[in-house]
Every structure is written in structure tokens, then in C-alpha cells.
Design an enzyme around this catalytic site. Structure first.
Site, PDB file in Angstrom:
ATOM      1  CE  LYS A  53      -8.325 -44.640  32.595  1.00  0.00           C
ATOM      2  NZ  LYS A  53      -7.530 -45.192  31.572  1.00  0.00           N
ATOM      3  NE  ARG A  63       2.832 -47.463  34.248  1.00  0.00           N
ATOM      4  CZ  ARG A  63       3.250 -47.286  32.743  1.00  0.00           C
ATOM      5  NH1 ARG A  63       4.517 -47.141  32.507  1.00  0.00           N
ATOM      6  NH2 ARG A  63       1.937 -47.810  33.113  1.00  0.00           N
TER       7      ARG A  63
END
Length: 478
Positions: free
Chosen positions: A253, A327
Site C-alpha cells: 500500500k 477475501r
């Protein structure tokens, strides 16, 4: 903050400060109308005027029939009173239907997280006392109000429990510490608790979850809490994403995006708060809460873009972005939960996608799944509980965007659109056929954390999902 209910008229209750809600309709008839007008008070929503010489705090309310407006107005009023030197505040009822909202305004609005302050600043205000009578002198059933008080305090305190967990730093709330916290909750609330370490995850073939945690010095944990009353009317499975910190992994990130990533465990914290409240409310339903507690970091052993992972249900996943890690964790936890519990409903909660915030804004939970009626029932439960929810629709064309030529499914979409929906459609690959119509996915990426106060929320974790889900369970699992 202590919240009490007295079976007495307001004027007979001893408290240092009285809170009144005034609308534009009732302002002119107020005994201190001239003084309020002189002070510029117009009874606008959440406008405050303190008449200290009369020991009165006046708060404006736009719509007298709105629970939501009373909830937020009470939160604003309590925050203001906490800055004064009063130790107690009293308030009348504004119809029995408003009582739950007023209690939530007090408990949630007065919340402060000061664990990391070297010199915390406690408020002198320690109790809020409600009369059983309405502001117009009419009476309510005391026993009914007391039942509302007890139920609402349990749910609101569970929400604050979740906030406390979310607000803890990644150095303190590691996957191991999250498991320790769950074990302590099980002991205090008479729950069953099962923890799987790395060896247990390997035995269960949960290789997607294991891969996400591979780059961290803090190994992952699978947490399973269970509340099992005799002869339950329903069996509910709750699954939460528990990323105690998310650096993005090798798909790192940006520096500014890493700040607040302690909140990526909010889904896991939420389901722990839910089962806490359920056990204390003694609801007649069996509930299982599963949390995938993992830290997504970088190292020479971190999983990589181009890896192909095999999930617990045997499906293979092409990794194209290691920052789409939640996920992957949920894929295995959902598989484990369905294998171990045959539930009537399956709900998962996750700070899954920034795309959900783009679609719905920072205050709203995304609701996704196959069952339209079930989704609509949660929209209603959320509205009643004071949580904003919005539905994002599945369609077969979006599902094509997570197709992989190399594996069964890809962990990111091939196009940068509809990201919240394609993430949910990815999870759909790990929902058993017989659970498709019983499953709802909640993307709480926007609603779980705030850096500016709004409504009953202060800085940090909000406890998103707790009040909504408890409201739904009490309504639909009778």
C-alpha cells in the site's frame, strides 16, 4: 457512563443538570423562551444552549418522531455535558418508542478510547438518569422501559467492546492476542472456544489463509466461538475478517493508505461483539462466530502475485494482488465454517473493499448476496438500529471479471469497476450451493472506522454491524 431508570417524575429525581429536547414547535411555549431567543437558540437539530443558572441543557430536535435524530442529539448533548463540571444528568422520556435511541445516544456518544494517552482526561459526568414519565407528564410502563434499558445496554456495551478491539494497535492486537481475547470472552460468557494455530490450519488444508499470513512474524489463528442454548430455534453462523494489520503485502500500500489499517480486523471484532451480546441477552438461537485472524506483511517468505493458492474447498485461486488478501482469508474461513456447522443462515462481515466506500460513501455498509428478501430485511433492520445500509446488485457479467485462465478464479477483477461486487462474487465461489440463498455478505470498509466524529461515533472504530445484526436476530429468529 452509568445509565439508570427511576420510577419517579423528573422533578423528583436528584441530578445536577437537566436535559431537555426542544423543537421549533415547542420552543415558543418553553418557560425560558425569552432567554433562549436572546441566546440565539432556534431549536435546530443538535443545537445546544446551556442555561447554567437554571441547571438546564437545551438541545434542538428537528423531527420529534425520529429515533435517529434523538439518538444523535442525545450523543451531542452528553458529549457537551461531559465537558462541564456536573456529575449527573437527568432526562424525561420522549415517548417509550424513543427510549432505546436515547440510551444508545448516551452509551455510544460518551465513548472515549484513551488507552494510549499518558494523561487521560476523565469526565466528571458519571451517570445519566431517566424518568419513566414523558416530557409532557404522561406515564409509561416502568417494567417495559426497564426491559428496553437492560437489552439496549447489553447491545450498546457490546458495540463499545468492538470499538475497543478495533482501536488497539497492531503491535498489541496480533492474531495470537485476538485469540487470547476470544478465549477470555468465552470464559466470561460461558461460550465454547476453539483455536486453530498454524498446525491446525495446515491439517484443515486452509492454505489460502496460511499464505496471507506467511510474511508476518505473528502467525495466524482461526477462532471459533459457539453459544449453544438448549433447543435453539435457529442456528446462525457469523464469519469475520480479522486482519490485525494489512500492509498490502508485496503489493504494498501507499504510506498514507497504511495508516488506520489496524481497522482491517473490524469484521472479526464485530462477530465477537455480536456473540457476546447474544449470550448476555440469552437469545434462543445457536450462534457460531468464526474469525480469521491474520497479519498481511512483507518478508522473503511472503506470498506473491502470480502464486496459485488452493483453498479449503479445493478451488484454486490465482493471486494478482496481495492486497486483496481479506477475501483469501474469508474463502478458507467460510469453507471451514460450513464444513463444521450446518446453519440456517450464514453472514460474513469484512472491511473488504475501498470500492464499497466509493459506491456508498464512508457511512454505509454494503449488503450483497443472492436472496433479495433476506437482503431487504437487513436494510430494514439496519435502519431501525441506526445503521446505514445499501444493496449492491450481483450480475453474471461482473462475475466474468474474476475469471482466471490459470486457476479456478482470480483474486482481483480484470477491470477497475464494481470492485465491492466482484469481491463478493469471489466469495460466492466458496459458498456451498445449499447456502447460497441463506448467505449475506456485509462490506463494512466505510462504516467500521471513522477519523471524524459523526452521529453517535467518535474517532476510531464504530462497531458497525453489531446493532443491525442483533436487531435482525431478535426480529427474525423468534
Amino acid at each position: 457512563m452509568n445509565v439508570k431508570l427511576y420510577n419517579q417524575p423528573l422533578e423528583q429525581i436528584g441530578a445536577e443538570l437537566t436535559l431537555e429536547f426542544v423543537s421549533s414547535k415547542t420552543l415558543e411555549a418553553h418557560p425560558h423562551h425569552a432567554l433562549l431567543t436572546q441566546a440565539g437558540f432556534k431549536a435546530e437539530q443538535e443545537q445546544l444552549c446551556a442555561l447554567h443558572e437554571h441547571r438546564l441543557l437545551i438541545c434542538g430536535i428537528d423531527k420529534e418522531e425520529s429515533d435517529e435524530l434523538y439518538r444523535s442529539a442525545m450523543a451531542v448533548a452528553v458529549k457537551a455535558a461531559m465537558n462541564y463540571a456536573y456529575t449527573s444528568l437527568k432526562c424525561a422520556q420522549y415517548s417509550a418508542e424513543r427510549f432505546c435511541a436515547l440510551i444508545e445516544g448516551v452509551v455510544l456518544g460518551s465513548y472515549k478510547f484513551e488507552s494510549y494517552k499518558s494523561e487521560p482526561k476523565p469526565s466528571q459526568l458519571s451517570e445519566v438518569i431517566f424518568s419513566h414519565e414523558n416530557n409532557d407528564g404522561s406515564s409509561n410502563d416502568f417494567d417495559a422501559l426497564e426491559a428496553v434499558l437492560n437489552r439496549t445496554l447489553i447491545i450498546a456495551k457490546a458495540t463499545n467492546f468492538v470499538r475497543n478491539l478495533v482501536n488497539q494497535t497492531p503491535d498489541d492486537m496480533t492474531p495470537q492476542q485476538m485469540a487470547v481475547t476470544a478465549d477470555a470472552l468465552a470464559t466470561s460468557n460461558n461460550l465454547e472456544c476453539t483455536i486453530l494455530d498454524v498446525n491446525g490450519l495446515e491439517d484443515e488444508k486452509m492454505f489460502a489463509m496460511l499464505s496471507v499470513g506467511r510474511g508476518s512474524a505473528h502467525p495466524p489463528r482461526l477462532i471459533h466461538l459457539a453459544y449453544k442454548p438448549e433447543n435453539p430455534k435457529k442456528v446462525i453462523t457469523l464469519v469475520g475478517k480479522g486482519l490485525t494489520y494489512d500492509s498490502g503485502g508485496l503489493s504494498l500500500k501507499a504510506a498514507t493508505s497504511m495508516v488506520t489499517m489496524k481497522m482491517d480486523k473490524a469484521g472479526g471484532c464485530a462477530v465477537m461483539g455480536m456473540i457476546k451480546a447474544i449470550s448476555e441477552l440469552e437469545l434462543d438461537i445457536e450462534v457460531h462466530a468464526f474469525v480469521g485472524a491474520v497479519e498481511n506483511m512483507i518478508s522473503g517468505n511472503a506470498y506473491k502475485p502470480d502464486d496459485v493458492l488452493r483453498a479449503k474447498n479445493g478451488k484454486t485461486i490465482e493471486v494478482r494482488n496481495t492486497d486483496a488478501e481479506g477475501r483469501l482469508v474469508l474463502a478458507d474461513v467460510l469453507g471451514y465454517a460450513q464444513e463444521n456447522v450446518k446453519a440456517d443462515y450464514l453472514f460474513d462481515f469484512a472491511t473488504l473493499t475501498g470500492a464499497c466506500m466509493v459506491a456508498l460513501g464512508p457511512y454505509t455498509t454494503g449488503v450483497m448476496g443472492h436472496n433479495e428478501a433476506l437482503k431487504h430485511s437487513f436494510i430494514e433492520a439496519g435502519a431501525s438500529a441506526g445503521e446505514y445500509c445499501g444493496m449492491l446488485p450481483f450480475n453474471r457479467h461482473l462475475k466474468k471479471l474474476i475469471k482466471s485462465d490459470l486457476a479456478d478464479v482470480c483474486n482481483v477483477s480484470s477491470k477497475p469497476y464494481g470492485g465491492a461486487i466482484t469481491a463478493a462474487l469471489f466469495l460466492d465461489n466458496f459458498i456451498d450451493e445449499d447456502m447460497k440463498e441463506k448467505w449475506v455478505h456485509f462490506d463494512i470498509a466505510g462504516s467500521a472506522y471513522t477519523e471524524s466524529a459523526w452521529d453517535v461515533h467518535t474517532y476510531g472504530g464504530t462497531g458497525a454491524g453489531v446493532r443491525m445484526t442483533l436487531n435482525w436476530l431478535m426480529e427474525h429468529c423468534k
